[in-house]
Design an enzyme around this catalytic site. Structure first.
Site, short mmCIF file in Angstrom:
data_model
loop_
_atom_site.label_atom_id
_atom_site.label_comp_id
_atom_site.label_asym_id
_atom_site.label_seq_id
_atom_site.Cartn_x
_atom_site.Cartn_y
_atom_site.Cartn_z
N SER A 197 0.84 -1.20 0.00
CA SER A 197 0.00 0.00 0.00
C SER A 197 0.88 1.25 0.00
CB SER A 197 -0.88 0.03 1.24
OG SER A 197 -1.53 1.29 1.36
N TYR A 210 -2.25 -0.74 10.39
CA TYR A 210 -2.31 -1.21 9.00
C TYR A 210 -1.09 -0.75 8.21
CZ TYR A 210 -4.01 -1.24 4.11
OH TYR A 210 -4.16 -1.42 2.75
P1 NAD Z 1 -11.59 -5.96 -0.82
O1 NAD Z 1 -12.41 -5.83 0.39
O2 NAD Z 1 -12.28 -6.11 -2.10
O3 NAD Z 1 -10.57 -7.15 -0.71
C1 NAD Z 1 -9.99 -7.58 0.48
C2 NAD Z 1 -10.26 -9.06 0.58
O4 NAD Z 1 -9.48 -9.58 1.63
C3 NAD Z 1 -11.70 -9.39 0.92
O5 NAD Z 1 -12.47 -9.53 -0.23
C4 NAD Z 1 -11.55 -10.71 1.66
O6 NAD Z 1 -11.86 -11.79 0.81
C5 NAD Z 1 -10.07 -10.78 1.99
N1 NAD Z 1 -9.88 -11.03 3.41
C6 NAD Z 1 -9.87 -10.11 4.41
N2 NAD Z 1 -9.69 -10.75 5.58
C7 NAD Z 1 -9.58 -12.07 5.31
C8 NAD Z 1 -9.38 -13.21 6.10
N3 NAD Z 1 -9.23 -13.14 7.43
N4 NAD Z 1 -9.35 -14.41 5.48
C9 NAD Z 1 -9.49 -14.50 4.14
N5 NAD Z 1 -9.66 -13.44 3.34
C10 NAD Z 1 -9.71 -12.24 3.93
O7 NAD Z 1 -10.61 -4.70 -0.81
P2 NAD Z 1 -9.32 -4.35 -1.68
O8 NAD Z 1 -9.14 -2.91 -1.47
O9 NAD Z 1 -9.40 -4.89 -3.04
O10 NAD Z 1 -8.15 -5.07 -0.88
C11 NAD Z 1 -7.17 -5.86 -1.49
C12 NAD Z 1 -5.80 -5.50 -0.95
O11 NAD Z 1 -5.48 -4.18 -1.38
C13 NAD Z 1 -5.68 -5.48 0.56
O12 NAD Z 1 -4.47 -6.11 0.94
C14 NAD Z 1 -5.63 -4.01 0.91
O13 NAD Z 1 -4.92 -3.77 2.10
C15 NAD Z 1 -4.89 -3.49 -0.31
N6 NAD Z 1 -5.02 -2.07 -0.55
C16 NAD Z 1 -6.23 -1.51 -0.80
C17 NAD Z 1 -6.32 -0.16 -1.02
C18 NAD Z 1 -7.63 0.50 -1.29
O14 NAD Z 1 -7.70 1.73 -1.28
N7 NAD Z 1 -8.69 -0.24 -1.56
C19 NAD Z 1 -5.17 0.64 -1.00
C20 NAD Z 1 -3.94 0.05 -0.75
C21 NAD Z 1 -3.87 -1.31 -0.53
#
Ligand code: NAD
Ligand code: MG
Length: 305
Positions: A197, A210
Site C-alpha cells: 500500500s 495497518y
Molecule cells: P476488498 O475488500 O475487495 O478485498 C480484500 C479481501 O481480503 C476481501 O475480499 C476478503 O476476501 C479478503 N480477506 C480479508 N480478511 C480475510 C481473512 N481473514 N481471510 C481471508 N480473506 C480475507 O478490498 P481491496 O481494497 O481490493 O483489498 C485488497 C488489498 O489491497 C488489501 O491487501 C488491501 O490492504 C490493499 N489495498 C487496498 C487499497 C484500497 O484503497 N482499496 C489501497 C492500498 C492497498
C-alpha cells in the site's frame, strides 16, 4: 488536444475513467468484510474492458481476496490472459466469490473456490492445498487479502485489541504461512506478488497498525525475493493508492468515504480495473523475467520511495 487529433489509445483510456470524477463517493457504510453489490457506485473490475493477450497462458494462480475489489480485477485479467485461478475469500463473501468464478469461467479458464479465514495458520495451509489440488499445480501466488479498521477514532485512540490482531494476522502472518505452504509447489518461472500500500511510505494516522503491516510486507517482499531467487521464483509487490473496493465502506466512516481519493495528485480514487496491469506484468514470466524484489506503485501520484 482537439478530439479528432487524439490517438485511439488515449480515447479508449478516457472512456474508461469518469471524466467528471472529482474524488470521493456517496457517504456509505457496511459491515466488514463488505459486499460489492451494496456499493454505490459498483466498482469497475475490467469486466467490459480487459483484453487478454496470452501473457499467462497455461499458468495456475491462487489469488487471496479474489472475490472482490483488486483481487477480482486481477482474477479477471489473469483468466483473460490464459491462467486458471483459485479464488480465496471469507465465507461471508460467497456471492462475490461466485461472481468472480463466473467471470473466470466466462474467459474459458478453470475457477476453483477456496473459502476460509486466513487469520488461522491451518487455514492458510488448507487453502494452498485445496488450490493446488483444484488447479493441478501452482505458478502464481497473489497475497492480496487485507484488512484495516478506521472507524473508531484517530491513531492510538482508534486501536482495539480485536482489530489490531485481525489486521496483523491478515496482512502479515497470513502471507508468511501462505508463502511457506506454496513454496514447495512453485518452480522455475513462478512468482509471488504481495499487495502492499502507499501507506507503507506515506502513512495516515487513522491507519497506524495497518500502515506498519504494509511496510513489513515490503520488507518481506525483498527478503523472500532473495530467499527464492536461486530457485527461479520471483517475488514482488504492488502498492496501490486509494482504490474503490468493499474494504473502504466496510472499514471507514461514511463521511471519510465522501472524500476518499480526492487528495491524490490525479484527484480521484482508482477503480480496481486500473490495478490489474501491474499484477499481470509482474506475473508474466516473459515480460518480468528479471523483475524481482521490487514494489510497483499504482497510487495516482503519491510517492512510493
Ligand atoms: P476488498 O475488500 O475487495 O478485498 C480484500 C479481501 O481480503 C476481501 O475480499 C476478503 O476476501 C479478503 N480477506 C480479508 N480478511 C480475510 C481473512 N481473514 N481471510 C481471508 N480473506 C480475507 O478490498 P481491496 O481494497 O481490493 O483489498 C485488497 C488489498 O489491497 C488489501 O491487501 C488491501 O490492504 C490493499 N489495498 C487496498 C487499497 C484500497 O484503497 N482499496 C489501497 C492500498 C492497498
Ligand atoms: Mg470481498
Amino acid at each position: 488536444m482537439p478530439e479528432a487529433a487524439k490517438p485511439d489509445v488515449v480515447r479508449r483510456a478516457e472512456s474508461m475513467v469518469r471524466k467528471d470524477d472529482k474524488g470521493g463517493f456517496p457517504p456509505q457504510e457496511q459491515d466488514p468484510p463488505g459486499l460489492t453489490g451494496r456499493m454505490d457506485p459498483i466498482p469497475d473490475h475490467g469486466e467490459e474492458t480487459w483484453v487478454g493477450r496470452d501473457r499467462l497462458t497455461g499458468l495456475k494462480a491462487l489469488v487471496t481476496g479474489a472475490d472482490s475489489g483488486i483481487g477480482r480485477a486481477v482474477a479477471i485479467a489473469f483468466a483473460r490472459e490464459g491462467a486458471d485461478v483459485a479464488i480465496s475469500y471469507l465465507e461471508a463473501e460467497q456471492e462475490d466469490a461466485e461472481e468472480t468464478a463466473r467471470l473466470v469461467r466466462e474467459a474459458g479458464r478453470n475457477a476453483v473456490l477456496v473459502p476460509g479465514d486466513l487469520v488461522e495458520r491451518e487455514t492458510c495451509e488448507q487453502v494452498v492445498t485445496d488450490a493446488v489440488e483444484g488447479l493441478g499445480g501452482l505458478d502464481i501466488l497473489v497475497n492480496n487479502a487485507g484488512f484495516h479498521w478506521a472507524r473508531d477514532g484517530d491513531a492510538l485512540d482508534g486501536l482495539t485489541p480485536e482489530t489490531v490482531e485481525r489486521t496483523l494476522r491478515t496482512n502479515f502472518d497470513a502471507i508468511l504461512w501462505l508463502c511457506k505452504a506454496a513454496a514447495p509447489h512453485l518452480g522455475d518461472g513462478a512468482s509471488i506478488i504481495n499487495t502492499s500500500s502507499v501507506q507503507a511510505y506515506d502513512p495516515s494516522t487513522p491507519l497506524l497498525d495497518y500502515a506498519a503491516t504494509k511496510a513489513a510486507v515490503n520488507n518481506l517482499t525483498v527478503n523472500l525475493a532473495a530467499a527464492l531467487g536461486p530457485r527461479g521464483i520471483r517475488v514482488n509487490a504492488v502498492a496501490p493508492g486509494p482504490v474503490w473496493t468493499p474494504l473502504q465502506p466496510a472499514t471507514r466512516r461514511a463521511q471519510d468515504v465522501e472524500k476518499f481519493g480526492a487528495e491524490t495528485p490525479l484527484g480521484r480514487a482508482a477503480q480496481p480495473s486500473e490495478l490489474a496491469g501491474a499484477y499481470v506484468f509482474l506475473a508474466s514470466p516473459e515480460e518480468a523475467s528479471y523483475v524481482s524484489g521490487t514494489v510497483i506503485g499504482v497510487t495516482g501520484g503519491r510517492p512510493v520511495f
